[in-house]
Enzyme design. Sequence first.
Site, PDB file in Angstrom:
ATOM      1  N   ASP A 175      26.266  50.116  46.691  1.00 23.67           N
ATOM      2  CA  ASP A 175      27.622  49.796  47.151  1.00 23.67           C
ATOM      3  C   ASP A 175      28.026  50.615  48.386  1.00 23.67           C
ATOM      4  OD1 ASP A 175      27.199  48.839  44.565  1.00 23.67           O
ATOM      5  OD2 ASP A 175      29.310  48.938  44.030  1.00 23.67           O
ATOM      6  N   GLU A 227      30.309  44.995  48.220  1.00 25.53           N
ATOM      7  CA  GLU A 227      31.627  44.665  47.638  1.00 25.53           C
ATOM      8  C   GLU A 227      32.742  45.638  48.025  1.00 25.53           C
ATOM      9  OE1 GLU A 227      32.494  44.957  43.544  1.00 25.53           O
ATOM     10  OE2 GLU A 227      31.964  47.060  43.449  1.00 25.53           O
ATOM     11  N   ASN A 228      32.375  46.831  48.525  1.00 24.87           N
ATOM     12  CA  ASN A 228      33.402  47.807  48.925  1.00 24.87           C
ATOM     13  C   ASN A 228      33.345  48.136  50.415  1.00 24.87           C
ATOM     14  OD1 ASN A 228      32.096  49.059  46.062  1.00 24.87           O
ATOM     15  ND2 ASN A 228      34.257  48.534  46.044  1.00 24.87           N
ATOM     16  N   HIS A 238      34.747  43.216  43.155  1.00 26.62           N
ATOM     17  CA  HIS A 238      35.653  43.381  44.306  1.00 26.62           C
ATOM     18  C   HIS A 238      35.476  42.323  45.399  1.00 26.62           C
ATOM     19  CE1 HIS A 238      37.948  46.915  43.347  1.00 26.62           C
ATOM     20  NE2 HIS A 238      36.852  47.532  42.925  1.00 26.62           N
ATOM     21  N   HIS A 290      25.803  43.867  38.172  1.00 25.77           N
ATOM     22  CA  HIS A 290      26.976  44.651  38.531  1.00 25.77           C
ATOM     23  C   HIS A 290      27.792  44.895  37.261  1.00 25.77           C
ATOM     24  CE1 HIS A 290      29.535  46.099  41.785  1.00 25.77           C
ATOM     25  NE2 HIS A 290      30.562  45.683  41.082  1.00 25.77           N
ATOM     26  N   HIS A 321      27.837  49.079  40.692  1.00 26.78           N
ATOM     27  CA  HIS A 321      29.250  49.144  40.270  1.00 26.78           C
ATOM     28  C   HIS A 321      29.728  50.540  39.881  1.00 26.78           C
ATOM     29  CE1 HIS A 321      33.184  48.076  38.727  1.00 26.78           C
ATOM     30  NE2 HIS A 321      32.889  48.611  37.570  1.00 26.78           N
ATOM     31  N   HIS A 368      28.695  53.363  41.044  1.00 27.58           N
ATOM     32  CA  HIS A 368      28.629  54.205  42.247  1.00 27.58           C
ATOM     33  C   HIS A 368      27.934  55.541  42.002  1.00 27.58           C
ATOM     34  CE1 HIS A 368      31.996  52.035  44.708  1.00 27.58           C
ATOM     35  NE2 HIS A 368      31.191  51.185  44.094  1.00 27.58           N
TER      36      HIS A 368
HETATM   37 FE   LIG Z   1      31.344  49.009  43.986  1.00 27.04          FE
HETATM   38 FE   LIG Z   2      32.305  46.853  41.309  1.00 23.16          FE
END
Ligand SMILES: [Fe+2]
Ligand SMILES: [Fe+2]
Length: 262
Positions: free
Chosen positions: A8, A37-38, A66, A149, A174, A176
Amino acid sequence: MKVLIIGDVVGKPGRVILNEYLDRKSAEYDFVIVNGENAAGGFGLTEKIAEVFFDMGVDMITTGNHVWDKKEMYEYLQKTDKVIRPLNYPKGVPGIGYTILQAGNGEKVAVVNLLGRVFMPQVDCPFQRFDEILEEVSKETRNIIVDFHAEASSEKMAMGWYLDGKVSLVFGTHTHIQTSDSRILHKGTGYITDIGMTGAHDGIIGMTVGSVLPKFLTGLPSRFEVCEDNIRLNGLEIELDTDGTCMSVERIDVSMEEMDFM
Ligand SMILES: [Fe+2]
Ligand SMILES: [Fe+2]
């Protein structure tokens, strides 16, 4: 085939270190996957950022819960086969849950995105929805890579064993936080519970301590800000045999300074 998978990417710090890494290393890989996604300010992704990633040498982008944060994604997901969202959102949701693309060595690679259900949005069963596509995907390629995820380690390990021998790799995203359990399962599937985060590591999963901590102390909502301290790139490097079997998995966890010695 050598594949690079990056965890991520959080905001600008994540995008900057990703660029630095790919500048030095992308020629070593046949295929590069990034979880994005981030990437846009910590929340979601935009078409512009996706295109910047492709220019850096990224082949395709997976996402997660996200992916819906930036409204433009609803439209963008319908016109690209290089950015996917979790497959097990209910049918009719914009976008695709898997894609089959050509790697640098001419082989095809299928990448599937799935979303867990423990402490996550209530989506369809990821196990069953995967089963629905496996036969079709397997006809096209034996190189199948799954981004699961999910929050719970147990759910991710369950998916790893469930897909052992059916796919090349199951990697988690997800949380992190990179886990130290990368391995090859009994039937030749590579596995890691979470590949970690590409962004600032002196915060709380990519956001500043000052913007996240009050939420835990008071229970009130707070506005999260992207952290910029101690930027690291997290990911995984794998090597696949011609039959899609995983031959090696190696974790990557590197700072900008450490890159100069690689
Ligand atoms: Fe993430
Ligand atoms: Fe996530």
